[in-house]
Design an enzyme around this catalytic site. Structure first.
Site, PDB file in Angstrom:
ATOM      1  N   SER A 153      84.294 107.873 -12.417  1.00 44.22           N
ATOM      2  CA  SER A 153      84.996 107.650 -11.194  1.00 44.22           C
ATOM      3  C   SER A 153      84.208 106.250 -10.601  1.00 44.22           C
ATOM      4  CB  SER A 153      84.619 108.676 -10.091  1.00 44.22           C
ATOM      5  OG  SER A 153      85.387 108.212  -8.805  1.00 44.22           O
ATOM      6  N   TYR A 191      80.366 114.197  -4.681  1.00 47.29           N
ATOM      7  CA  TYR A 191      81.446 114.151  -5.929  1.00 47.29           C
ATOM      8  C   TYR A 191      80.759 112.828  -6.838  1.00 47.29           C
ATOM      9  CZ  TYR A 191      85.472 112.523  -8.088  1.00 47.29           C
ATOM     10  OH  TYR A 191      86.322 112.118  -9.154  1.00 47.29           O
TER      11      TYR A 191
END
Length: 329
Positions: free
Chosen positions: A127, A152
């Protein structure tokens, strides 16, 4: 090819599976169908895949060690594309253990399966969030990414480190893909563009974080899938160690982004134009874990696989709005 796609009921997994099946590959899809967002949307994606020849689906949780071991023992895969994960920056503030279960333990189960079954290539989703507090733009895969600003992001950085260790130890070709704000039809309801369109359609106000002082490298789903498919066909090779790059592992990380960041206020204008309505805006401060801007350097991707994402925002948003109106009547 026989390809395992994890997160096959998810946004990217659905479109990738569809593309691979249309090309004649066999796709074995797994997903735990959790309720992070509307499960009916996930089931409706699967309903589009079920009639396609070569598709098999199993409801399976990545963190189920015995289930994952059985999957790899019973099946042989030419490539694994690992897209399943607990997503969302803000959700990680309230439910941190969901991220350790799925993104850490679950990813370890994938790595162990690839190791013991000698899978020829693992492609996995990272990501743009790994860039965290980086200020240098555009974000390059050569930049240091040791300062995540959300759990995350930290789990995605951990995935890259775990993958490199397994690639080094066992010689498994592995490719990580840092996605930059993927959008399009059948997208995730927790994403800003989905929330904006839904609110405008229902004549509700939208929340604009950091008072609109944000930029995102919005990347259309078709571009993401094209990048994944090209990377799948180009597994990294064992490298020669240098002073600047001491690793010899067959391992690579790429950015997949539009290479053209758009301001949040411009983004909202494009949505308003597609909807034919002006949104009522509620300005809010920056949320914990968010970053003010994302911007992908995709030179490595273009050099190695000959592809640069380039779908104009106006085209992508029009397609999403058309799907939204059709799906929700």
């Amino acid at each position: 090819m026989s390809i395992l796609v994890t997160g096959a009921a998810g946004f990217v997994g659905f479109f990738l599976s569809q593309r691979l099946l249309n090309e004649g590959h066999h796709v074995y899809g797994i997903d735990n169908l959790n309720d992070y967002y509307d499960v009916s949307l996930k089931r409706d994606r699967l309903a589009q895949l079920d009639p396609l020849p070569g598709f098999t689906f199993e409801k399976l949780d990545l963190a189920d060690r015995n289930g994952m071991q059985a999957l790899f023992q019973q099946k042989t895969f030419d490539c694994v594309v690992h897209l399943a994960a607990q997503a969302g920056v803000r959700y990680s503030l309230q439910n941190p253990y969901a991220y350790s279960d799925s993104n850490l333990s679950g990813f370890l189960n994938i790595l162990e399966g690839c190791r013991h079954r000698h899978v020829p290539h693992l492609v996995y989703a990272s990501s743009s969030s790994v860039y965290g507090a980086n200020r240098k733009v555009p974000f390059s895969t050569h930049d240091n990414v040791d300062h995540p600003v959300s759990l995350y992001a930290a789990t995605k950085k951990a995935n890259e480190l775990m993958a490199h260790a397994y690639s080094h130890l066992y010689g498994i070709p592995m490719t990580g893909l840092r996605f930059f704000t993927v959008y399009g039809p059948w997208g995730r309801p927790d994403m800003a563009y989905f929330k904006f369109v839904d609110a405008i359609a229902r004549d509700r106000p939208i929340e604009v974080f950091n008072h609109g002082q944000m930029q995102r490298d919005f990347t259309y789903i078709d571009d993401i899938v094209e990048g994944i498919v090209r990377v799948m066909k180009t597994p990294p090779q064992t490298q020669t160690a240098t002073d600047d790059h001491p690793s010899t592992a067959p391992y690579k990380v790429y950015n997949i982004g539009n290479n053209n960041p758009v301001s949040l206020m411009r983004f909202i204008e494009v949505i308003e134009a597609a909807m034919g309505k002006t949104a009522e805006k509620i300005m809010k401060p920056m949320q914990p874990g968010d970053v003010p801007a994302t911007y992908a350097d995709v030179d490595d991707l273009m050099r190695d696989v000959g592809f640069r994402p380039d779908t104009p925002l106006e085209v992508g948003i029009d397609k999403f709005v058309h799907w939204y109106r059709s799906y929700y009547q």
